[in-house]
Design a protein around this motif. Structure first.
Motif, PDB file in Angstrom:
ATOM      1  N   ILE A 382       0.860  -1.188   0.000  1.00  0.00           N
ATOM      2  CA  ILE A 382       0.000   0.000   0.000  1.00  0.00           C
ATOM      3  C   ILE A 382       0.892   1.233   0.000  1.00  0.00           C
ATOM      4  CG2 ILE A 382      -1.767   1.290   1.256  1.00  0.00           C
ATOM      5  CD1 ILE A 382      -2.738  -1.372   2.409  1.00  0.00           C
ATOM      6  N   THR A 383       0.791   2.055  -1.013  1.00  0.00           N
ATOM      7  CA  THR A 383       1.656   3.227  -1.128  1.00  0.00           C
ATOM      8  C   THR A 383       1.265   4.302  -0.124  1.00  0.00           C
ATOM      9  OG1 THR A 383       0.254   4.334  -2.760  1.00  0.00           O
ATOM     10  CG2 THR A 383       1.904   2.760  -3.594  1.00  0.00           C
ATOM     11  N   ASP A 384       2.217   5.176   0.139  1.00  0.00           N
ATOM     12  CA  ASP A 384       1.935   6.291   1.043  1.00  0.00           C
ATOM     13  C   ASP A 384       0.784   7.137   0.517  1.00  0.00           C
ATOM     14  OD1 ASP A 384       4.063   5.377   2.510  1.00  0.00           O
ATOM     15  OD2 ASP A 384       5.448   6.951   1.879  1.00  0.00           O
ATOM     16  N   ASP A 385       0.753   7.331  -0.801  1.00  0.00           N
ATOM     17  CA  ASP A 385      -0.307   8.150  -1.392  1.00  0.00           C
ATOM     18  C   ASP A 385      -1.674   7.485  -1.222  1.00  0.00           C
ATOM     19  OD1 ASP A 385      -1.132  10.487  -3.000  1.00  0.00           O
ATOM     20  OD2 ASP A 385      -1.666   8.968  -4.492  1.00  0.00           O
ATOM     21  N   ALA A 386      -1.738   6.176  -1.457  1.00  0.00           N
ATOM     22  CA  ALA A 386      -3.006   5.463  -1.292  1.00  0.00           C
ATOM     23  C   ALA A 386      -3.465   5.509   0.163  1.00  0.00           C
ATOM     24  CB  ALA A 386      -2.854   4.016  -1.754  1.00  0.00           C
ATOM     25  N   TYR A 387      -2.518   5.398   1.065  1.00  0.00           N
ATOM     26  CA  TYR A 387      -2.834   5.474   2.492  1.00  0.00           C
ATOM     27  C   TYR A 387      -3.402   6.850   2.846  1.00  0.00           C
ATOM     28  CZ  TYR A 387      -1.769   5.986   7.524  1.00  0.00           C
ATOM     29  OH  TYR A 387      -1.817   6.238   8.877  1.00  0.00           O
ATOM     30  N   ARG A 388      -2.762   7.907   2.346  1.00  0.00           N
ATOM     31  CA  ARG A 388      -3.253   9.259   2.623  1.00  0.00           C
ATOM     32  C   ARG A 388      -4.647   9.467   2.042  1.00  0.00           C
ATOM     33  NH1 ARG A 388       2.332  10.638   1.851  1.00  0.00           N
ATOM     34  NH2 ARG A 388       1.961  10.917  -0.389  1.00  0.00           N
ATOM     35  N   GLN A 389      -4.880   8.910   0.880  1.00  0.00           N
ATOM     36  CA  GLN A 389      -6.204   9.035   0.270  1.00  0.00           C
ATOM     37  C   GLN A 389      -7.267   8.333   1.110  1.00  0.00           C
ATOM     38  OE1 GLN A 389      -6.289   7.874  -3.867  1.00  0.00           O
ATOM     39  NE2 GLN A 389      -4.424   9.031  -4.343  1.00  0.00           N
ATOM     40  N   THR A 390      -6.917   7.175   1.671  1.00  0.00           N
ATOM     41  CA  THR A 390      -7.864   6.455   2.527  1.00  0.00           C
ATOM     42  C   THR A 390      -8.149   7.243   3.804  1.00  0.00           C
ATOM     43  OG1 THR A 390      -7.062   4.347   1.663  1.00  0.00           O
ATOM     44  CG2 THR A 390      -8.348   4.271   3.686  1.00  0.00           C
ATOM     45  N   LEU A 391      -7.103   7.837   4.378  1.00  0.00           N
ATOM     46  CA  LEU A 391      -7.315   8.659   5.568  1.00  0.00           C
ATOM     47  C   LEU A 391      -8.192   9.867   5.249  1.00  0.00           C
ATOM     48  CD1 LEU A 391      -3.824   8.724   7.340  1.00  0.00           C
ATOM     49  CD2 LEU A 391      -5.827   7.347   7.916  1.00  0.00           C
ATOM     50  N   GLN A 392      -8.003  10.457   4.062  1.00  0.00           N
ATOM     51  CA  GLN A 392      -8.846  11.583   3.676  1.00  0.00           C
ATOM     52  C   GLN A 392     -10.301  11.146   3.514  1.00  0.00           C
ATOM     53  OE1 GLN A 392      -8.204  14.807   3.574  1.00  0.00           O
ATOM     54  NE2 GLN A 392     -10.325  15.219   2.946  1.00  0.00           N
ATOM     55  N   ARG A 393     -10.477   9.972   2.909  1.00  0.00           N
ATOM     56  CA  ARG A 393     -11.834   9.447   2.755  1.00  0.00           C
ATOM     57  C   ARG A 393     -12.456   9.187   4.127  1.00  0.00           C
ATOM     58  NH1 ARG A 393     -13.817   3.845  -0.160  1.00  0.00           N
ATOM     59  NH2 ARG A 393     -15.837   4.603  -0.864  1.00  0.00           N
ATOM     60  N   ARG A 394     -11.648   8.754   5.061  1.00  0.00           N
ATOM     61  CA  ARG A 394     -12.133   8.524   6.420  1.00  0.00           C
ATOM     62  C   ARG A 394     -12.611   9.831   7.039  1.00  0.00           C
ATOM     63  NH1 ARG A 394      -9.258   8.287  11.715  1.00  0.00           N
ATOM     64  NH2 ARG A 394     -10.382   6.823  13.057  1.00  0.00           N
ATOM     65  N   LEU A 395     -11.840  10.908   6.888  1.00  0.00           N
ATOM     66  CA  LEU A 395     -12.247  12.201   7.429  1.00  0.00           C
ATOM     67  C   LEU A 395     -13.552  12.677   6.802  1.00  0.00           C
ATOM     68  CD1 LEU A 395      -8.814  14.075   7.572  1.00  0.00           C
ATOM     69  CD2 LEU A 395     -10.183  13.281   9.518  1.00  0.00           C
ATOM     70  N   ASN A 440     -14.532   2.104  14.546  1.00  0.00           N
ATOM     71  CA  ASN A 440     -13.161   2.612  14.553  1.00  0.00           C
ATOM     72  C   ASN A 440     -12.930   3.561  13.381  1.00  0.00           C
ATOM     73  OD1 ASN A 440     -13.316  -0.370  15.509  1.00  0.00           O
ATOM     74  ND2 ASN A 440     -11.581   0.481  16.643  1.00  0.00           N
ATOM     75  N   PHE A 441     -13.448   3.199  12.224  1.00  0.00           N
ATOM     76  CA  PHE A 441     -13.247   4.017  11.031  1.00  0.00           C
ATOM     77  C   PHE A 441     -13.880   5.393  11.201  1.00  0.00           C
ATOM     78  CE2 PHE A 441     -13.996   5.357   6.618  1.00  0.00           C
ATOM     79  CZ  PHE A 441     -12.776   5.045   6.028  1.00  0.00           C
ATOM     80  N   LEU A 442     -15.057   5.452  11.830  1.00  0.00           N
ATOM     81  CA  LEU A 442     -15.750   6.721  12.033  1.00  0.00           C
ATOM     82  C   LEU A 442     -15.334   7.414  13.324  1.00  0.00           C
ATOM     83  CD1 LEU A 442     -19.353   5.796  10.793  1.00  0.00           C
ATOM     84  CD2 LEU A 442     -17.577   7.085   9.581  1.00  0.00           C
ATOM     85  N   ASP A 443     -14.402   6.814  14.073  1.00  0.00           N
ATOM     86  CA  ASP A 443     -13.831   7.403  15.288  1.00  0.00           C
ATOM     87  C   ASP A 443     -14.900   7.652  16.344  1.00  0.00           C
ATOM     88  OD1 ASP A 443     -11.735   8.209  16.852  1.00  0.00           O
ATOM     89  OD2 ASP A 443     -11.573  10.224  16.004  1.00  0.00           O
ATOM     90  N   LEU A 444     -15.618   6.570  16.687  1.00  0.00           N
ATOM     91  CA  LEU A 444     -16.716   6.628  17.636  1.00  0.00           C
ATOM     92  C   LEU A 444     -16.405   5.759  18.852  1.00  0.00           C
ATOM     93  CD1 LEU A 444     -19.480   6.132  14.924  1.00  0.00           C
ATOM     94  CD2 LEU A 444     -18.705   8.321  15.877  1.00  0.00           C
ATOM     95  N   ALA A 445     -17.298   5.747  19.814  1.00  0.00           N
ATOM     96  CA  ALA A 445     -17.224   4.849  20.965  1.00  0.00           C
ATOM     97  C   ALA A 445     -18.450   3.949  20.955  1.00  0.00           C
ATOM     98  CB  ALA A 445     -17.165   5.638  22.268  1.00  0.00           C
ATOM     99  N   ALA A 446     -18.353   2.798  21.632  1.00  0.00           N
ATOM    100  CA  ALA A 446     -19.496   1.873  21.613  1.00  0.00           C
ATOM    101  C   ALA A 446     -19.454   0.928  22.803  1.00  0.00           C
ATOM    102  CB  ALA A 446     -19.511   1.060  20.319  1.00  0.00           C
TER     103      ALA A 446
END
Length: 495
Positions: A382-395, A440-446
């Motif tokens: 997984i490239t750094d760029d792909a990782y950053r894109q996934t984190l952006q999609r998460r935000l 976890n992806f949406l940064d919530l508690a449960a």
């Protein structure tokens, strides 16, 4: 209070992982022997306060239960018999002097083998991590000891915490106590901790949650599980898997017990940047205030596709109970598909786990199980760029979800889409829980809460999901359901 550990490998002495101590009736004034193993923290604390038992008696009692059941259940990787009895005696001496450290003073606790304990190797469920011998204990362990709790042993887990089924071909898979006829998995990765509480081998136990690692075992073993907000509980001294998603959690028999632990485990952890400037919350302040006039979301039908009918029936009954308690139930659309959460969450886990653990899996001679090795090695490509894109999609997904839940207090979803499978039926290529990584992806508690038994006689449950740092609200909703039903956690036969 410091902790010195004399390790006793679970399964070596007396074949069952605990020293067979002399007094099996140490709680003789506290009810039947079977009931003693399944009391809440509050009930145990009352017995200690009244002088009906002692910390030494409690510790001996649970060590004996481990000695009796651990060969069958494989919950503990090691117990600390001599050291925890010394620690218990010190707790009793403090109490005898007229003092106590707090409400959990002198009560035993189990800890997942991903938390450091000073001077001892931390295996994280693997034989590869032989070089991790920390000088100080994990922040969460330190907080337990500062609260006067007695660390009785460490529990088995999925290797490196990278799996949700609860399997571990390297160290052995804990057995779900709800099926006496065959080996069903307990859920992962905090499998042994869930089993220890479900079978009465500890009153409470620590775990971690990266994609459902507390909630899946809690639901499959029929106990309360709290996945705390990322950053609320310091992760210093926890073997990392995925820093973006990793959070501390635990298992208990009542909702109030979970709240007690939440109050104790908070604090400033200088080893965890995510914990910096996080305000502490009081989980007990409003826990008995009920849920009248709350608005609680439920998933739309499309997001419930593939859920076992029995689980869905119990899920709907729980929603009906919440409605009867005064809440309004309304549908809510998740911003991404369930498949998206599984894929994107998994990519973040693989990328970050390779950076954290790659040194242990890259060599062909690595002793790591091939399935776990493959999950971690996938992060190398997984490239750094792909990782950053996934984190952006998460935000972006988090922002969209925040808009959609703006008028809601919480969201209820299934704790898992299936019940615990037999070990031989596990397929590691498919997800054990559609609804683990969403939180976890949406940064919530449960909070994971039991809803009853399916027609197979296996536990099912729901997740009560809340905004980040609204952990106390999740517990309040779960407590209302617990009171309405006269309890949520039941005892599996034979324990």
């Amino acid at each position: 209070m410091s902790i010195e550990i004399d390790r006793l490998k679970a399964g070596h002495k007396g074949d069952n992982g605990g020293s067979a101590v002399s007094r099996e009736d140490g709680l003789e004034n506290a009810g039947s022997e079977r009931g003693q193993a399944f009391r809440s923290l509050e009930e145990i604390a009352t017995a200690l306060e009244r002088g009906e038992t002692t910390s030494v008696a409690l510790t001996e009692y649970f060590l004996n239960r481990i000695a009796t059941f651990n060969t069958q259940l494989h919950a503990y990787s090691e117990t600390f018999a001599d050291a925890c009895l010394r620690q218990a005696a010190a707790c009793d001496a403090i109490r005898h002097s007229g003092q106590t450290i707090g409400p959990l003073h002198g009560i035993p606790v189990a800890v997942k083998d991903i938390f450091d304990i000073a001077g001892l190797p931390t295996s994280a469920g693997s034989t590869a991590l032989h070089d991790r011998v920390p000088e100080q204990s994990a922040f969460a362990v330190q907080r337990l000891i500062q609260a006067g709790m007695v660390v009785i042993g460490r529990t088995h887990m999925v290797e490196f915490a990278f799996g949700g089924w609860g399997t571990n071909p390297v160290m052995g898979a804990p057995r779900n106590p709800w099926d006496p006829s065959q080996h069903r998995v307990a859920g992962g990765s905090s499998s042994g901790s869930a089993v220890s509480v479900a079978a009465g081998l500890a009153p409470v136990a620590l775990g971690t949650d990266t994609g459902g690692s507390v909630r899946t075992p809690a639901v499959w073993c029929g106990v309360i599980g709290l996945k705390t907000s990322h950053g609320l509980i310091g992760r210093g001294g926890v073997v990392p898997l995925c820093g973006t998603h990793d959070s501390v959690g635990w298992f208990s028999r009542t909702v109030r017990d979970s709240a007690l632990l939440l109050n104790v485990l908070q604090g400033a952890d200088p080893r965890d940047a995510a914990n910096a400037r996080v305000a502490e919350i009081d989980a007990l302040a409003e826990i008995e205030h009920g849920i009248a006039n709350m608005k609680i979301g439920r998933l739309v039908d499309a997001d419930l596709a593939g859920v076992d009918p029995d689980i869905l029936r119990l899920h709907d009954e729980a929603l009906e109970d919440l409605e009867a308690l005064g809440a309004t139930i309304a549908p809510i659309h998740l911003p991404l598909s369930i498949a998206d959460y599984l894929k994107s969450g998994g990519d973040i886990m693989s990328y970050e786990s390779f950076r954290a653990l790659g040194q242990y899996v890259e060599a062909e001679s690595s002793p790591v199980d091939p399935t776990i090795r493959g999950r971690i090695m996938a992060g190398k490509s997984i490239t750094d760029d792909a990782y950053r894109q996934t984190l952006q999609r998460r935000l972006e997904a988090q922002a969209e979800f925040a808009d959609r839940i703006a008028d809601y207090d919480a969201l209820v979803m299934p704790g898992s889409h299936i019940v615990a499978r037999t070990l031989t039926d596990v397929d590691e290529s498919v997800p054990p829980n559609f609804y683990g990584r969403v939180v976890n992806f949406l940064d919530l508690a449960a909070v994971a809460a039991p809803t009853g038994l399916t027609s197979e006689g296996m536990p099912a449950g729901i997740q009560i999901v809340v905004r980040k740092f609204d952990d106390a609200l999740a517990l309040r909703i779960a407590r209302a359901l617990e009171k309405h039903r006269g309890g949520l956690v039941h005892v599996p036969a034979g324990y």
